[in-house]
Design an enzyme around this catalytic site. Sequence first.
Site, PDB file in Angstrom:
ATOM      1  N   GLY A  32      61.055 -45.069 -32.959  1.00 28.52           N
ATOM      2  CA  GLY A  32      59.834 -44.696 -31.828  1.00 28.52           C
ATOM      3  C   GLY A  32      60.500 -45.334 -30.412  1.00 28.52           C
ATOM      4  O   GLY A  32      59.218 -45.767 -29.846  1.00 28.52           O
ATOM      5  N   SER A  34      60.912 -43.267 -27.917  1.00 29.81           N
ATOM      6  CA  SER A  34      60.651 -42.209 -26.816  1.00 29.81           C
ATOM      7  C   SER A  34      59.593 -42.401 -25.884  1.00 29.81           C
ATOM      8  O   SER A  34      59.496 -41.913 -24.811  1.00 29.81           O
ATOM      9  CB  SER A  34      60.542 -40.960 -27.907  1.00 29.81           C
ATOM     10  OG  SER A  34      59.834 -41.005 -28.674  1.00 29.81           O
ATOM     11  N   ARG A  35      58.706 -43.189 -26.419  1.00 32.57           N
ATOM     12  CA  ARG A  35      57.167 -43.540 -25.788  1.00 32.57           C
ATOM     13  C   ARG A  35      56.722 -44.687 -25.694  1.00 32.57           C
ATOM     14  O   ARG A  35      57.339 -45.469 -26.822  1.00 32.57           O
ATOM     15  CB  ARG A  35      56.326 -42.405 -26.433  1.00 32.57           C
ATOM     16  CG  ARG A  35      56.611 -40.822 -25.997  1.00 32.57           C
ATOM     17  CD  ARG A  35      55.445 -40.071 -26.497  1.00 32.57           C
ATOM     18  NE  ARG A  35      55.633 -39.853 -27.645  1.00 32.57           N
ATOM     19  CZ  ARG A  35      54.486 -39.926 -28.592  1.00 32.57           C
ATOM     20  NH1 ARG A  35      53.282 -40.689 -28.007  1.00 32.57           N
ATOM     21  NH2 ARG A  35      54.422 -39.778 -29.778  1.00 32.57           N
ATOM     22  N   ASP A  83      62.814 -38.672 -39.057  1.00 28.85           N
ATOM     23  CA  ASP A  83      61.306 -39.162 -39.368  1.00 28.85           C
ATOM     24  C   ASP A  83      61.895 -40.509 -40.292  1.00 28.85           C
ATOM     25  O   ASP A  83      62.357 -40.319 -41.378  1.00 28.85           O
ATOM     26  CB  ASP A  83      60.795 -38.264 -40.274  1.00 28.85           C
ATOM     27  CG  ASP A  83      59.551 -38.510 -40.806  1.00 28.85           C
ATOM     28  OD1 ASP A  83      59.347 -39.878 -40.766  1.00 28.85           O
ATOM     29  OD2 ASP A  83      58.686 -37.573 -41.293  1.00 28.85           O
ATOM     30  N   ASN A 110      59.663 -50.333 -34.755  1.00 29.67           N
ATOM     31  CA  ASN A 110      58.288 -50.116 -33.782  1.00 29.67           C
ATOM     32  C   ASN A 110      57.656 -48.811 -33.975  1.00 29.67           C
ATOM     33  O   ASN A 110      56.374 -48.767 -33.952  1.00 29.67           O
ATOM     34  CB  ASN A 110      58.988 -49.985 -32.149  1.00 29.67           C
ATOM     35  CG  ASN A 110      57.894 -49.288 -31.277  1.00 29.67           C
ATOM     36  OD1 ASN A 110      56.857 -50.285 -31.040  1.00 29.67           O
ATOM     37  ND2 ASN A 110      58.024 -47.995 -31.016  1.00 29.67           N
ATOM     38  N   SER A 162      50.465 -55.400 -35.619  1.00 28.80           N
ATOM     39  CA  SER A 162      49.196 -55.305 -34.879  1.00 28.80           C
ATOM     40  C   SER A 162      48.111 -56.201 -35.335  1.00 28.80           C
ATOM     41  O   SER A 162      48.247 -56.941 -36.432  1.00 28.80           O
ATOM     42  CB  SER A 162      48.521 -53.728 -35.256  1.00 28.80           C
ATOM     43  OG  SER A 162      47.191 -53.746 -34.643  1.00 28.80           O
ATOM     44  N   TYR A 175      45.845 -47.991 -41.784  1.00 23.67           N
ATOM     45  CA  TYR A 175      46.620 -48.628 -40.537  1.00 23.67           C
ATOM     46  C   TYR A 175      46.744 -50.130 -40.796  1.00 23.67           C
ATOM     47  O   TYR A 175      47.916 -50.984 -40.871  1.00 23.67           O
ATOM     48  CB  TYR A 175      46.008 -48.247 -39.219  1.00 23.67           C
ATOM     49  CG  TYR A 175      46.570 -48.839 -37.812  1.00 23.67           C
ATOM     50  CD1 TYR A 175      47.839 -48.234 -37.763  1.00 23.67           C
ATOM     51  CD2 TYR A 175      46.402 -49.891 -37.140  1.00 23.67           C
ATOM     52  CE1 TYR A 175      48.606 -48.468 -36.475  1.00 23.67           C
ATOM     53  CE2 TYR A 175      47.058 -50.296 -35.920  1.00 23.67           C
ATOM     54  CZ  TYR A 175      48.407 -49.822 -35.837  1.00 23.67           C
ATOM     55  OH  TYR A 175      49.015 -50.011 -34.574  1.00 23.67           O
ATOM     56  N   ALA A 177      46.140 -51.732 -43.505  1.00 22.95           N
ATOM     57  CA  ALA A 177      46.942 -52.275 -44.660  1.00 22.95           C
ATOM     58  C   ALA A 177      48.204 -52.148 -44.803  1.00 22.95           C
ATOM     59  O   ALA A 177      49.050 -53.017 -45.024  1.00 22.95           O
ATOM     60  CB  ALA A 177      46.351 -51.202 -46.086  1.00 22.95           C
TER      61      ALA A 177
HETATM   62  P1  NAP Z   1      53.045 -44.375 -29.078  1.00 23.06           P
HETATM   63  O1  NAP Z   1      52.877 -44.303 -27.713  1.00 23.06           O
HETATM   64  O2  NAP Z   1      52.243 -43.328 -29.908  1.00 23.06           O
HETATM   65  O3  NAP Z   1      54.514 -44.124 -29.635  1.00 23.06           O
HETATM   66  C1  NAP Z   1      54.933 -43.788 -30.896  1.00 23.06           C
HETATM   67  C2  NAP Z   1      56.381 -43.781 -31.070  1.00 23.06           C
HETATM   68  O4  NAP Z   1      56.765 -43.744 -32.393  1.00 23.06           O
HETATM   69  C3  NAP Z   1      57.011 -42.506 -30.657  1.00 23.06           C
HETATM   70  O5  NAP Z   1      58.235 -42.751 -29.910  1.00 23.06           O
HETATM   71  C4  NAP Z   1      57.020 -41.636 -31.777  1.00 23.06           C
HETATM   72  O6  NAP Z   1      58.062 -40.662 -31.567  1.00 23.06           O
HETATM   73  C5  NAP Z   1      57.309 -42.704 -32.838  1.00 23.06           C
HETATM   74  N1  NAP Z   1      57.472 -42.141 -34.126  1.00 23.06           N
HETATM   75  C6  NAP Z   1      56.188 -41.568 -34.663  1.00 23.06           C
HETATM   76  N2  NAP Z   1      56.310 -41.416 -35.814  1.00 23.06           N
HETATM   77  C7  NAP Z   1      57.437 -41.464 -36.079  1.00 23.06           C
HETATM   78  C8  NAP Z   1      58.352 -41.168 -37.284  1.00 23.06           C
HETATM   79  N3  NAP Z   1      57.705 -40.717 -38.554  1.00 23.06           N
HETATM   80  N4  NAP Z   1      59.685 -41.516 -37.352  1.00 23.06           N
HETATM   81  C9  NAP Z   1      60.251 -41.922 -36.052  1.00 23.06           C
HETATM   82  N5  NAP Z   1      59.398 -42.062 -35.019  1.00 23.06           N
HETATM   83  C10 NAP Z   1      58.096 -42.022 -34.742  1.00 23.06           C
HETATM   84  O7  NAP Z   1      52.749 -45.684 -29.815  1.00 23.06           O
HETATM   85  P2  NAP Z   1      52.598 -47.142 -29.185  1.00 23.06           P
HETATM   86  O8  NAP Z   1      51.310 -47.365 -28.940  1.00 23.06           O
HETATM   87  O9  NAP Z   1      53.803 -47.261 -28.040  1.00 23.06           O
HETATM   88  O10 NAP Z   1      52.926 -47.881 -30.429  1.00 23.06           O
HETATM   89  C11 NAP Z   1      54.233 -48.591 -31.154  1.00 23.06           C
HETATM   90  C12 NAP Z   1      54.034 -49.524 -32.129  1.00 23.06           C
HETATM   91  O11 NAP Z   1      53.066 -50.360 -31.702  1.00 23.06           O
HETATM   92  C13 NAP Z   1      53.421 -48.711 -33.292  1.00 23.06           C
HETATM   93  O12 NAP Z   1      53.831 -49.279 -34.540  1.00 23.06           O
HETATM   94  C14 NAP Z   1      51.986 -49.089 -33.202  1.00 23.06           C
HETATM   95  O13 NAP Z   1      51.390 -49.081 -34.569  1.00 23.06           O
HETATM   96  C15 NAP Z   1      52.361 -50.522 -32.469  1.00 23.06           C
HETATM   97  N6  NAP Z   1      50.995 -50.912 -31.991  1.00 23.06           N
HETATM   98  C16 NAP Z   1      50.405 -50.273 -30.800  1.00 23.06           C
HETATM   99  C17 NAP Z   1      49.082 -50.953 -30.164  1.00 23.06           C
HETATM  100  C18 NAP Z   1      48.608 -50.227 -28.928  1.00 23.06           C
HETATM  101  O14 NAP Z   1      47.606 -50.780 -28.693  1.00 23.06           O
HETATM  102  N7  NAP Z   1      49.235 -49.237 -28.318  1.00 23.06           N
HETATM  103  C19 NAP Z   1      48.693 -52.231 -30.781  1.00 23.06           C
HETATM  104  C20 NAP Z   1      49.278 -52.638 -31.702  1.00 23.06           C
HETATM  105  C21 NAP Z   1      50.472 -52.185 -32.327  1.00 23.06           C
HETATM  106  P3  NAP Z   1      57.966 -39.105 -30.733  1.00 23.06           P
HETATM  107  O15 NAP Z   1      57.759 -39.546 -29.254  1.00 23.06           O
HETATM  108  O16 NAP Z   1      58.959 -38.487 -31.062  1.00 23.06           O
HETATM  109  O17 NAP Z   1      56.557 -38.574 -31.405  1.00 23.06           O
END
Ligand code: NAP
Length: 268
Positions: A32, A34-35, A83, A110, A162, A175, A177
Amino acid sequence: MYEFEARIGDSLVQMADSDALPLSGEVALVTGASRGIGRAIALELASHGADIGVNYTASSSAAEDVAEQIRGLGRQAVVVQADISDGDAVSAMTKAVTGKLGTPTILINNAGITRDMLAMRMKSADWEAVVGTNLTGSFLTTQSVLRGMLRARRGRIITIGSVIGTVGNAGQANYAAAKAGLAGMTRSLAHELGSRGITVNLVAPGFIQTDITADLSDEVIGNVMQRIPLDRLGDPADVAPLVAFLAGPGGAYITGQIIHVDGGMVMG
Ligand code: NAP
């Protein structure tokens, strides 16, 4: 300048190399990437000298953009679509990264998704998607890199959990769990792999501004803000340096830990 110890004859000598970086020669696979948080971690690890496998599932141009930025830092990058909930795709991803960059000695689990709904109305597909990606996907990816790390007799596995895995949240039973499961997985792997030179830790962010949190209402954000002693929402740049620290020389004696990066939302 990077300081390190080198063995010359029978003595350990303190050396300094102005070119070497703490992660020079290491290969990191970031799922993950890319973003959001994964993107920030990939760039941070590259700035510390690692070559990076940039995984994504749908956003190919965003992933290519991250790879270009990594190359701009003078490091190698390979972009791999997979995926992570699909075991065959994960094996192919790790094979591709190993073939092009070498054995990954750093894994950042991630990639993650949310499918929020109160438990009474949550569809089993939404339960399975979140557990399948966040929990099973991280396990499959970890398994896929383990053989190489065991052979190398070193490795750093850092999973993004998280605070919700610790405190729970209405509407996020799936989420919470999955994230709590990752904490258990982290501790078990730390027991299994410590004697093999592999550390395993979980970084648990609080509220970080990314696409995942972009659609939350002002009311929800207002409620969250009341629980953050540091009085601001987090940024991916608040998470990435800790991950780089755990992946580098400073993290050598840290394993099995759950570390919150949340502005003080969850203490203790
Ligand atoms: P995000 O901006 O939505 O980015 C999610 C990333 O995961 C993207 O690169 C996406 O790829 C990739 N992804 C999603 N499903 C996938 C799959 N099945 N296989 C491979 N790649 C996949 O999310 P984020 O906020 O950066 O979150 C990143 C991590 O931090 C996650 O585990 C999230 O639970 C955790 N987290 C986030 C927060 C928060 O407040 N943002 C808080 C606690 C924990 P594409 O771009 O190709 O879709």
